[in-house]
Scaffold this motif. Structure first.
Motif, PDB file in Angstrom:
ATOM      1  N   SER A 168       0.822  -1.206   0.000  1.00  0.00           N
ATOM      2  CA  SER A 168       0.000   0.000   0.000  1.00  0.00           C
ATOM      3  C   SER A 168       0.857   1.258   0.000  1.00  0.00           C
ATOM      4  N   LEU A 169       1.950   1.257   0.766  1.00  0.00           N
ATOM      5  CA  LEU A 169       2.828   2.421   0.804  1.00  0.00           C
ATOM      6  C   LEU A 169       3.608   2.532  -0.507  1.00  0.00           C
ATOM      7  N   ARG A 170       3.962   1.415  -1.096  1.00  0.00           N
ATOM      8  CA  ARG A 170       4.607   1.440  -2.414  1.00  0.00           C
ATOM      9  C   ARG A 170       3.756   2.202  -3.411  1.00  0.00           C
ATOM     10  N   ASP A 171       2.465   1.907  -3.446  1.00  0.00           N
ATOM     11  CA  ASP A 171       1.575   2.564  -4.402  1.00  0.00           C
ATOM     12  C   ASP A 171       1.454   4.053  -4.116  1.00  0.00           C
ATOM     13  N   VAL A 172       1.411   4.426  -2.843  1.00  0.00           N
ATOM     14  CA  VAL A 172       1.332   5.841  -2.481  1.00  0.00           C
ATOM     15  C   VAL A 172       2.606   6.570  -2.886  1.00  0.00           C
ATOM     16  N   LEU A 173       3.747   5.920  -2.686  1.00  0.00           N
ATOM     17  CA  LEU A 173       5.020   6.530  -3.068  1.00  0.00           C
ATOM     18  C   LEU A 173       5.085   6.768  -4.574  1.00  0.00           C
ATOM     19  N   VAL A 174       4.668   5.793  -5.356  1.00  0.00           N
ATOM     20  CA  VAL A 174       4.684   5.959  -6.810  1.00  0.00           C
ATOM     21  C   VAL A 174       3.791   7.130  -7.215  1.00  0.00           C
ATOM     22  N   ASP A 175       2.592   7.172  -6.676  1.00  0.00           N
ATOM     23  CA  ASP A 175       1.662   8.262  -7.015  1.00  0.00           C
ATOM     24  C   ASP A 175       2.212   9.612  -6.577  1.00  0.00           C
ATOM     25  N   PHE A 176       2.880   9.666  -5.425  1.00  0.00           N
ATOM     26  CA  PHE A 176       3.467  10.904  -4.916  1.00  0.00           C
ATOM     27  C   PHE A 176       4.531  11.429  -5.882  1.00  0.00           C
ATOM     28  N   VAL A 177       5.426  10.555  -6.303  1.00  0.00           N
ATOM     29  CA  VAL A 177       6.511  10.963  -7.202  1.00  0.00           C
ATOM     30  C   VAL A 177       5.964  11.381  -8.555  1.00  0.00           C
ATOM     31  N   VAL A 178       5.025  10.624  -9.090  1.00  0.00           N
ATOM     32  CA  VAL A 178       4.445  10.944 -10.393  1.00  0.00           C
ATOM     33  C   VAL A 178       3.668  12.255 -10.323  1.00  0.00           C
ATOM     34  N   HIS A 179       2.937  12.481  -9.246  1.00  0.00           N
ATOM     35  CA  HIS A 179       2.162  13.709  -9.100  1.00  0.00           C
ATOM     36  C   HIS A 179       3.073  14.932  -9.098  1.00  0.00           C
ATOM     37  N   ARG A 180       4.147  14.888  -8.347  1.00  0.00           N
ATOM     38  CA  ARG A 180       5.037  16.048  -8.235  1.00  0.00           C
ATOM     39  C   ARG A 180       5.888  16.248  -9.491  1.00  0.00           C
ATOM     40  N   GLN A 181       6.059  15.193 -10.255  1.00  0.00           N
ATOM     41  CA  GLN A 181       6.945  15.212 -11.411  1.00  0.00           C
ATOM     42  C   GLN A 181       6.571  16.296 -12.423  1.00  0.00           C
ATOM     43  N   THR A 182       5.304  16.496 -12.669  1.00  0.00           N
ATOM     44  CA  THR A 182       4.864  17.466 -13.661  1.00  0.00           C
ATOM     45  C   THR A 182       4.479  18.811 -13.046  1.00  0.00           C
ATOM     46  N   ARG A 183       4.850  19.024 -11.795  1.00  0.00           N
ATOM     47  CA  ARG A 183       4.508  20.267 -11.111  1.00  0.00           C
ATOM     48  C   ARG A 183       5.741  20.998 -10.572  1.00  0.00           C
ATOM     49  N   VAL A 184       6.904  20.544 -11.005  1.00  0.00           N
ATOM     50  CA  VAL A 184       8.136  21.142 -10.494  1.00  0.00           C
ATOM     51  C   VAL A 184       8.227  22.617 -10.846  1.00  0.00           C
ATOM     52  N   ARG A 185       7.842  22.975 -12.061  1.00  0.00           N
ATOM     53  CA  ARG A 185       7.874  24.382 -12.460  1.00  0.00           C
ATOM     54  C   ARG A 185       7.024  25.234 -11.523  1.00  0.00           C
ATOM     55  N   SER A 186       5.876  24.722 -11.160  1.00  0.00           N
ATOM     56  CA  SER A 186       4.991  25.457 -10.253  1.00  0.00           C
ATOM     57  C   SER A 186       5.639  25.651  -8.888  1.00  0.00           C
ATOM     58  N   TYR A 187       6.298  24.608  -8.368  1.00  0.00           N
ATOM     59  CA  TYR A 187       6.937  24.717  -7.052  1.00  0.00           C
ATOM     60  C   TYR A 187       8.067  25.737  -7.075  1.00  0.00           C
ATOM     61  N   VAL A 188       8.847  25.742  -8.161  1.00  0.00           N
ATOM     62  CA  VAL A 188       9.920  26.721  -8.280  1.00  0.00           C
ATOM     63  C   VAL A 188       9.341  28.130  -8.371  1.00  0.00           C
ATOM     64  N   ASP A 189       8.302  28.277  -9.150  1.00  0.00           N
ATOM     65  CA  ASP A 189       7.688  29.600  -9.318  1.00  0.00           C
ATOM     66  C   ASP A 189       7.130  30.130  -8.004  1.00  0.00           C
ATOM     67  N   ARG A 190       6.576  29.260  -7.189  1.00  0.00           N
ATOM     68  CA  ARG A 190       6.012  29.697  -5.905  1.00  0.00           C
ATOM     69  C   ARG A 190       7.082  30.255  -4.967  1.00  0.00           C
ATOM     70  N   THR A 191       8.318  29.847  -5.186  1.00  0.00           N
ATOM     71  CA  THR A 191       9.404  30.286  -4.301  1.00  0.00           C
ATOM     72  C   THR A 191      10.266  31.369  -4.958  1.00  0.00           C
ATOM     73  N   ARG A 192       9.751  32.053  -5.943  1.00  0.00           N
ATOM     74  CA  ARG A 192      10.556  33.002  -6.716  1.00  0.00           C
ATOM     75  C   ARG A 192      11.136  34.124  -5.861  1.00  0.00           C
TER      76      ARG A 192
END
Length: 260
Positions: free
Chosen positions: A216-240
Motif C-alpha cells: 500500500s505504501l509502495r503505491d502511495v510513493l509511486v503516485d506521490f513521485v508521479v504527481h510532483r513530477q509534472t509540477r516542479v515548475r509550479s513549485y519553483v515559481d512559488r518560491t521566486r
C-alpha cells in the motif's frame, strides 16, 4: 576499463577506483575485482524510512541526469537492507562542502538541476555538506534520507505524511539566494518529466521486494513521485522571492511541465 573513472568537467565527478580507499585484487582475464570506498546508510529509530528515501531519490536523480554518486541497496549481516553509495572525491581526499555563491556562479546548470530535483522529491534537507564541488573534477549530489517521507515519525503514518506534502513546495533552498541565471530550469523540468512511470514503479518496487515498504505504501510513493513530477515548475515559481539575485524571472506556468 581503466582503474580510475574521471568525469572531468561534465558533472559526473571523480570516483577513485585505484589509489586511495580502494583495493584492486588479481585480475582474471582483464576483469579486476575492485574493493571500493563507499558510504552506507541504515534506518534509525528517528528515521525509519531513511534507506527508502535515499535509494529512491538517488536512483531517480540518476535517471534525470543529476550527478548523484552511483549506489544501490545491499543486504546487511543480521538481516535488513542499507543503501550504499560510492564516495566522491579526488585522489582519495574527502570531498569539500560546496560554497553556494561560488557554485551557483560557476555551475548554474547543475544548480538549477539540484533545485528542480529537490522540489520533485520534496527534499527538505539540502545544505552545503550534502553537495560537493571540485572545480576541475565535477559535482556530487548525495544524502537524500529526508526526501519523500520526510515528515514521518515513529508514531505517525507514512502515507498520511506523503498526502500532507503532496503539493507543498520546498522552501529556503540553500542555493536559491545565490542563483543568478534561471534559464536552465526548463531543461531540468523536461528531464524530470521524461523519467517514465515504469522507471519510477521499478525503483519503488525494489523497496517492496526488499520488505522496506508495504504494498500500500509502495503505491502511495509511486503516485506521490508521479504527481510532483509534472509540477516542479509550479513549485519553483512559488518560491521566486527566494531568488534575490535574479533580476529577470523568465519562468512562467505555461509550456512543458507547467502543472498547477
Amino acid at each position: 576499463m581503466t582503474a580510475a573513472a574521471r568525469g572531468g568537467k561534465n558533472g559526473v565527478g571523480y570516483f577513485d577506483f585505484a589509489f586511495h580507499g580502494a583495493r584492486i585484487e588479481t585480475p582474471n582475464g582483464g576483469v579486476h575485482h575492485v574493493r571500493l570506498n563507499a558510504f552506507a546508510r541504515q534506518n534509525t529509530t528517528e528515521r525509519p524510512y531513511a534507506v527508502v528515501n535515499d535509494f529512491i531519490a538517488s536512483t531517480l536523480g540518476v535517471a534525470a541526469g543529476l550527478p548523484v554518486p552511483p549506489g544501490n541497496l545491499i543486504g546487511l549481516y543480521g538481516g535488513g537492507h542499507g543503501f550504499v553509495s560510492m564516495a566522491f572525491g579526488e585522489r582519495g581526499d574527502a570531498a569539500p562542502p560546496v560554497i553556494p555563491p561560488r557554485f551557483c556562479q560557476e555551475r548554474p546548470w547543475e544548480a538549477c538541476g539540484i533545485i528542480a530535483f529537490d522540489q520533485w522529491v520534496s527534499n527538505t534537507d539540502r545544505h552545503d555538506r550534502n553537495l560537493s564541488y571540485i572545480a576541475d573534477v565535477g559535482v556530487a549530489v548525495f544524502d537524500h534520507d529526508l526526501a519523500l517521507i520526510n515528515q514521518y515519525h515513529p508514531s505517525g503514518d507514512a502515507a498520511s505524511a506523503l498526502a500532507s506534502d503532496l503539493d507543498v513546495e520546498c522552501k529556503s533552498h540553500c542555493l536559491a539566494p545565490h542563483l543568478v541565471d534561471v534559464s536552465f530550469f526548463p531543461e531540468w523540468f523536461d528531464r524530470i518529466a521524461s523519467v517514465s512511470r515504469r522507471e519510477i514503479q521499478r525503483t519503488v518496487d525494489i523497496c517492496r521486494s526488499a520488505d522496506l515498504v508495504e504494498s500500500s505504501l509502495r503505491d502511495v510513493l509511486v503516485d506521490f513521485v508521479v504527481h510532483r513530477q509534472t509540477r516542479v515548475r509550479s513549485y519553483v515559481d512559488r518560491t521566486r522571492l527566494e531568488y534575490k539575485k535574479v533580476s529577470n524571472w523568465t519562468l512562467d506556468l505555461e509550456g512543458t511541465n507547467g502543472g498547477s
